[in-house]
Write an enzyme that holds these catalytic residues in place. Structure first.
Site, short mmCIF file in Angstrom:
data_model
loop_
_atom_site.label_atom_id
_atom_site.label_comp_id
_atom_site.label_asym_id
_atom_site.label_seq_id
_atom_site.Cartn_x
_atom_site.Cartn_y
_atom_site.Cartn_z
N ASN A 1 70.78 -38.82 30.29
CA ASN A 1 72.22 -38.89 30.36
C ASN A 1 72.29 -39.77 31.74
OD1 ASN A 1 72.56 -37.34 33.07
ND2 ASN A 1 72.83 -36.02 31.56
N ARG A 2 72.88 -40.17 32.48
CA ARG A 2 72.59 -41.33 33.45
C ARG A 2 72.50 -40.86 34.70
NH1 ARG A 2 73.14 -45.78 30.58
NH2 ARG A 2 74.53 -45.75 28.67
#
Length: 182
Positions: free
Chosen positions: A23-24
């Site tokens: 994920n970011r």
């Protein structure tokens, strides 16, 4: 004088030795929380998954990569913690199997199918194992219905607090310098 455990960053679930599902999350929010707790005199353990920022030197650092590693490290640190802040962005799913060698596109069809399985619910397991007086704080990164989703998550998980982040593309939260939470 309190013992605080903070998780930060984003877990990565390997597909092969080269690629992962992740994920970011940059880890900035969890690192900032850990640093603030240390400045206030807490004994802080930061369990960090793939940070894009440096961990503060004022905290004990445990580096992890995957959700399973984060779960193990958090379970080991939790019994003596007064407060656990679960700010890490945990991957909800992982590949059912991990390739031992790099997946090469010239050796596979145009569509590569992956089977994903659920990762353990770390926050729920901490709630189930909590000791009396321990405070558990979870986080919810939401793209819509932020408040309602966070309230539902708090009820489902049994956490004392849920900190909700609006993370729609327009919010530009991941890796940014400013953030607002509910």
């Amino acid at each position: 004088g309190r013992r605080i455990v903070v998780t930060a960053g984003g877990t990565r679930e390997p597909l092969d030795p080269v690629r992962f599902i992740g994920n970011r999350s940059s880890g900035k929010q969890g690192v900032a929380i850990a640093a603030a707790a240390a400045r206030r005199g807490a004994d802080v353990t930061l369990i960090a998954a793939n940070l894009d920022v440096a961990a503060p030197s004022s905290v004990a650092l445990i580096a992890v990569g995957s959700t399973a590693e984060l779960a193990d490290a958090t379970a080991a640190a939790a019994p003596t913690a007064d407060v656990i802040v679960m700010a890490a962005a945990v991957s909800d799913y992982r590949p059912e199997s991990v390739a031992q060698t790099k997946i090469k596109k010239d050796q596979h069809p145009d569509v590569l199918e992956l089977r994903l399985v659920k990762n353990p619910d770390i926050l729920r397991s901490l709630v189930d194992a909590r000791r009396s007086g321990q405070i558990l704080i979870g986080f919810a990164a939401e793209t819509e219905n932020v408040i309602e989703s966070a309230k539902a998550k708090r009820r489902a998980k049994g956490a004392d607090w849920i900190v909700a982040n609006a993370v729609s593309p327009a919010a530009a939260v991941f890796g940014g310098e400013r953030n607002a939470v509910h």
